[in-house]
Design a protein around this motif. Structure first.
Motif, PDB file in Angstrom:
ATOM      1  N   TYR A   1       1.225  -1.592  -0.175  1.00 18.31           N
ATOM      2  CA  TYR A   1      -0.315   0.221   0.231  1.00 18.31           C
ATOM      3  C   TYR A   1       0.638   1.609  -0.399  1.00 18.31           C
ATOM      4  CZ  TYR A   1      -4.234   2.572   0.317  1.00 18.31           C
ATOM      5  OH  TYR A   1      -5.168   3.568  -0.011  1.00 18.31           O
ATOM      6  N   ILE A   2       0.688   2.031  -0.883  1.00 22.55           N
ATOM      7  CA  ILE A   2       1.097   3.587  -0.462  1.00 22.55           C
ATOM      8  C   ILE A   2      -0.151   4.467  -0.603  1.00 22.55           C
ATOM      9  CG2 ILE A   2       2.713   5.481  -2.889  1.00 22.55           C
ATOM     10  CD1 ILE A   2       2.459   2.028  -4.151  1.00 22.55           C
ATOM     11  N   TYR A   3       0.771   5.395   0.021  1.00 26.81           N
ATOM     12  CA  TYR A   3      -0.537   6.492   0.717  1.00 26.81           C
ATOM     13  C   TYR A   3       0.750   7.542   0.821  1.00 26.81           C
ATOM     14  CZ  TYR A   3      -3.253   9.607   3.931  1.00 26.81           C
ATOM     15  OH  TYR A   3      -3.928   9.926   4.809  1.00 26.81           O
TER      16      TYR A   3
ATOM     17  N   VAL B   1       0.732  -4.554   5.338  1.00 26.05           N
ATOM     18  CA  VAL B   1      -0.444  -3.815   5.148  1.00 26.05           C
ATOM     19  C   VAL B   1      -1.086  -3.413   4.482  1.00 26.05           C
ATOM     20  CG1 VAL B   1       0.278  -1.303   5.208  1.00 26.05           C
ATOM     21  CG2 VAL B   1       1.441  -2.421   6.445  1.00 26.05           C
ATOM     22  N   ARG B   2      -2.589  -3.159   4.923  1.00 25.04           N
ATOM     23  CA  ARG B   2      -3.055  -3.262   3.400  1.00 25.04           C
ATOM     24  C   ARG B   2      -3.722  -1.966   3.438  1.00 25.04           C
ATOM     25  NH1 ARG B   2      -2.728  -7.673   1.073  1.00 25.04           N
ATOM     26  NH2 ARG B   2      -2.555  -9.341   2.194  1.00 25.04           N
ATOM     27  N   ASN B   3      -3.629  -1.207   4.422  1.00 28.62           N
ATOM     28  CA  ASN B   3      -4.720   0.415   3.972  1.00 28.62           C
ATOM     29  C   ASN B   3      -3.870   1.066   4.657  1.00 28.62           C
ATOM     30  OD1 ASN B   3      -6.711   2.404   3.968  1.00 28.62           O
ATOM     31  ND2 ASN B   3      -7.681   1.032   2.144  1.00 28.62           N
ATOM     32  N   ILE B   4      -4.177   2.271   3.989  1.00 31.15           N
ATOM     33  CA  ILE B   4      -2.820   3.396   5.349  1.00 31.15           C
ATOM     34  C   ILE B   4      -4.160   4.855   4.930  1.00 31.15           C
ATOM     35  CG2 ILE B   4      -1.056   5.101   5.770  1.00 31.15           C
ATOM     36  CD1 ILE B   4       0.642   3.481   4.540  1.00 31.15           C
ATOM     37  N   ILE B   5      -4.279   5.540   6.004  1.00 34.52           N
ATOM     38  CA  ILE B   5      -4.801   6.409   5.987  1.00 34.52           C
ATOM     39  C   ILE B   5      -4.713   7.510   7.261  1.00 34.52           C
ATOM     40  CG2 ILE B   5      -7.304   5.889   7.240  1.00 34.52           C
ATOM     41  CD1 ILE B   5      -8.939   7.512   5.057  1.00 34.52           C
ATOM     42  N   ARG B   6      -5.128   8.741   7.092  1.00 35.85           N
ATOM     43  CA  ARG B   6      -4.568   9.567   7.938  1.00 35.85           C
ATOM     44  C   ARG B   6      -6.206  10.673   8.944  1.00 35.85           C
ATOM     45  NH1 ARG B   6      -0.062  11.713  10.582  1.00 35.85           N
ATOM     46  NH2 ARG B   6       1.548  11.444   8.807  1.00 35.85           N
ATOM     47  N   ALA B   7      -6.576  10.550   9.571  1.00 37.29           N
ATOM     48  CA  ALA B   7      -7.322  11.107   9.813  1.00 37.29           C
ATOM     49  C   ALA B   7      -7.150  12.689  10.380  1.00 37.29           C
ATOM     50  CB  ALA B   7      -8.056  10.563  11.218  1.00 37.29           C
ATOM     51  N   ARG B   8      -8.419  13.784  10.475  1.00 32.70           N
ATOM     52  CA  ARG B   8      -8.697  14.784   9.856  1.00 32.70           C
ATOM     53  C   ARG B   8      -7.447  15.305  11.361  1.00 32.70           C
ATOM     54  NH1 ARG B   8     -13.884  13.640   8.573  1.00 32.70           N
ATOM     55  NH2 ARG B   8     -14.428  13.932   6.237  1.00 32.70           N
TER      56      ARG B   8
ATOM     57  N   GLY C   1      -5.228  14.201  12.529  1.00 29.39           N
ATOM     58  CA  GLY C   1      -3.980  14.022  12.424  1.00 29.39           C
ATOM     59  C   GLY C   1      -2.749  12.738  12.390  1.00 29.39           C
ATOM     60  N   THR C   2      -3.952  11.962  13.028  1.00 30.10           N
ATOM     61  CA  THR C   2      -3.365   9.848  13.188  1.00 30.10           C
ATOM     62  C   THR C   2      -3.785   9.545  12.334  1.00 30.10           C
ATOM     63  OG1 THR C   2      -4.950  10.483  15.943  1.00 30.10           O
ATOM     64  CG2 THR C   2      -4.430   7.981  14.523  1.00 30.10           C
ATOM     65  N   LEU C   3      -2.830   8.427  12.163  1.00 26.01           N
ATOM     66  CA  LEU C   3      -1.885   7.313  11.152  1.00 26.01           C
ATOM     67  C   LEU C   3      -2.419   6.201  11.501  1.00 26.01           C
ATOM     68  CD1 LEU C   3      -0.304   7.669   8.430  1.00 26.01           C
ATOM     69  CD2 LEU C   3       1.047   7.016   9.836  1.00 26.01           C
ATOM     70  N   TRP C   4      -3.587   5.503  10.483  1.00 30.47           N
ATOM     71  CA  TRP C   4      -4.422   4.642  11.128  1.00 30.47           C
ATOM     72  C   TRP C   4      -3.566   3.414   9.521  1.00 30.47           C
ATOM     73  CZ3 TRP C   4      -8.566   3.664  14.762  1.00 30.47           C
ATOM     74  CH2 TRP C   4      -8.858   4.477  14.771  1.00 30.47           C
ATOM     75  N   ILE C   5      -3.662   2.510  10.427  1.00 32.25           N
ATOM     76  CA  ILE C   5      -2.650   1.118   9.932  1.00 32.25           C
ATOM     77  C   ILE C   5      -3.793   0.336   9.800  1.00 32.25           C
ATOM     78  CG2 ILE C   5      -0.424  -0.260   8.794  1.00 32.25           C
ATOM     79  CD1 ILE C   5      -0.132   3.424  10.639  1.00 32.25           C
ATOM     80  N   ALA C   6      -4.060  -0.535   8.263  1.00 35.88           N
ATOM     81  CA  ALA C   6      -4.698  -2.114   8.246  1.00 35.88           C
ATOM     82  C   ALA C   6      -3.762  -3.073   8.298  1.00 35.88           C
ATOM     83  CB  ALA C   6      -6.028  -2.146   8.156  1.00 35.88           C
ATOM     84  N   SER C   7      -3.699  -4.700   8.856  1.00 38.75           N
ATOM     85  CA  SER C   7      -2.162  -4.849   8.754  1.00 38.75           C
ATOM     86  C   SER C   7      -2.878  -6.150   9.231  1.00 38.75           C
ATOM     87  CB  SER C   7      -1.290  -4.488   8.795  1.00 38.75           C
ATOM     88  OG  SER C   7      -0.608  -5.257  10.405  1.00 38.75           O
ATOM     89  N   GLY C   8      -2.016  -7.372   8.536  1.00 41.99           N
ATOM     90  CA  GLY C   8      -2.444  -8.501   9.402  1.00 41.99           C
ATOM     91  C   GLY C   8      -2.265  -8.606  10.607  1.00 41.99           C
ATOM     92  N   THR C   9      -1.684  -8.019  11.510  1.00 39.83           N
ATOM     93  CA  THR C   9      -1.895  -7.739  12.784  1.00 39.83           C
ATOM     94  C   THR C   9      -2.855  -6.716  13.623  1.00 39.83           C
ATOM     95  OG1 THR C   9      -0.231  -6.419  13.250  1.00 39.83           O
ATOM     96  CG2 THR C   9       0.370  -8.823  12.961  1.00 39.83           C
TER      97      THR C   9
ATOM     98  N   TYR D   1      -1.277   5.960  14.887  1.00 33.94           N
ATOM     99  CA  TYR D   1       0.091   6.078  15.237  1.00 33.94           C
ATOM    100  C   TYR D   1      -0.322   7.899  15.663  1.00 33.94           C
ATOM    101  CZ  TYR D   1       4.492   7.912  16.014  1.00 33.94           C
ATOM    102  OH  TYR D   1       6.265   9.070  16.014  1.00 33.94           O
ATOM    103  N   ARG D   2      -0.039   8.157  16.934  1.00 39.47           N
ATOM    104  CA  ARG D   2       0.284  10.157  17.577  1.00 39.47           C
ATOM    105  C   ARG D   2       0.918  10.544  18.712  1.00 39.47           C
ATOM    106  NH1 ARG D   2      -5.223  13.414  18.231  1.00 39.47           N
ATOM    107  NH2 ARG D   2      -4.563  15.529  17.685  1.00 39.47           N
ATOM    108  N   ASN D   3       1.484  11.836  17.699  1.00 39.60           N
ATOM    109  CA  ASN D   3       2.329  11.907  18.788  1.00 39.60           C
ATOM    110  C   ASN D   3       3.061  11.280  19.626  1.00 39.60           C
ATOM    111  OD1 ASN D   3       1.040  14.637  18.431  1.00 39.60           O
ATOM    112  ND2 ASN D   3      -0.471  13.845  19.705  1.00 39.60           N
TER     113      ASN D   3
END
Length: 327
Positions: A253-255, A288-295, A297-305, A310-312
């Motif tokens: 995944y590339i974001y 890693v299957r998906n990556i998105i940054r929320a409004r 600033g939190t970075l969300w990652i969906a993966s096999g685990t 991730y924030r601060n």
């Protein structure tokens, strides 16, 4: 029998030695394991989210899971592999055999045409065309479109009968598609699709098991698969590797966020581009299957685990214990 209020309008019932949750039109019986396998002697509700059960086998505490199936959502015994939002704010979920819509108040499910199956290993989509139609990647040589106005599926075939595979949404709203000559696994070409016409962009050569693409804000096309990761420039791909700080075998995944920062997830690690080099952010993620940054600033990652955020400088991981489903 004892009754008390649960979360989100549900009701809990102690019926003899059974604990039952009544939600909407559903009846969920608590599994009789550990303390719940004994004779229930006492129940104390502290809040709609939490209650205690005392039994002949010990003490149990129920807490509302962090992740729950939303009320009214259709029950699926299927993989949901892709989620996207259309121009009207509707959220669309794609499973192997159904397209599901949530319009912020109600749910609707649209079974895929007979014989059609969405390709579960790809998390991109459903694509949204400029005219509002959705595009679905299937295991066949064609795509499906769905018109939400008339609730109708149609087959999309390449005019030269090329096999249609992975697509991503470009910044102009068009789709960038991976196509192959019919019956061949070589001779890949990247083409744009506006809902009506396919236009060749570049002859991309032979890429092993392409899993994701991304069109950057500067027009560059980045691509990754199980065994490669790189950027197309003048019909050639410049591959990333250990010399660039990228140590995974490929990229799934590339974001790119609004600031232009590129984050990539591979079979094991999560990387961020810093200048001309890649910096490992976290390892041990198992595809890693998906990556998105929320409004916020939190970075969300969906993966096999699981689901990771991730924030601060702090990582939080949610998995089975927090209510996420798993096969």
């Amino acid at each position: 029998m004892r009754v008390w209020a649960g979360n989100q309008g549900s009701v809990w019932v102690q019926d003899g030695n059974r604990i039952v949750e009544l939600a909407e039109k559903e009846k969920n019986i608590a599994e009789k394991t550990s303390a719940l396998s004994g004779i229930i002697l006492a129940v104390t509700a502290q809040s709609p989210e939490q209650f205690w059960v005392g039994s002949s086998q010990g003490l149990a505490l129920h807490m509302t899971p962090l992740w729950k199936t939303p009320p009214g959502a259709p029950h699926l015994d299927d993989v949901v592999n892709a989620i996207s939002e259309d121009h009207s704010g509707n959220v669309w979920f794609l499973s192997a055999h159904d397209l599901i819509r949530y319009d912020n108040s109600t749910w609707a499910s649209f079974p895929l045409p007979r014989g059609e199956t969405a390709w579960a290993i790809f998390t991109e989509g459903p694509g949204v065309l400029p005219d509002g139609r959705l595009v679905i990647l299937t295991t066949a040589a064609h795509w499906l479109t769905f018109d939400p106005k008339v609730h109708m599926f149609r087959v999309v075939e390449h005019p030269e009968k090329r096999t249609l595979r992975l697509f991503v949404q470009g910044p102009d709203g068009k789709l960038i598609a991976e196509t192959y000559p019919a019956g061949s696994s070589s001779g890949m070409t990247l083409e744009s699709f506006d809902g009506h016409q396919f236009r060749p962009l570049l002859a991309a050569g032979n890429m092993n098991d392409l899993r994701n693409m991304h069109v950057r804000s500067n027009g560059e096309i980045w691509a990754g698969g199980t065994g490669f990761f790189g950027v197309y420039r003048d019909s050639w791909i410049t591959k990333m590797g250990p010399g660039d700080g990228y140590r995974d075998a490929g990229a799934f995944y590339i974001y790119e966020d609004k600031s232009g920062s590129v984050i990539t997830g591979g079979p094991d690690g999560l990387y961020q581009m810093v200048g001309e080099q890649w910096r490992l952010i976290r390892s041990g993620l198992d595809r890693v299957r998906n990556i998105i940054r929320a409004r916020d600033g939190t970075l969300w990652i969906a993966s096999g685990t699981g689901i990771h955020r991730y924030r601060n400088g702090v990582w939080i991981t949610n998995g089975l214990e927090e209510g996420l489903p798993s096969s």
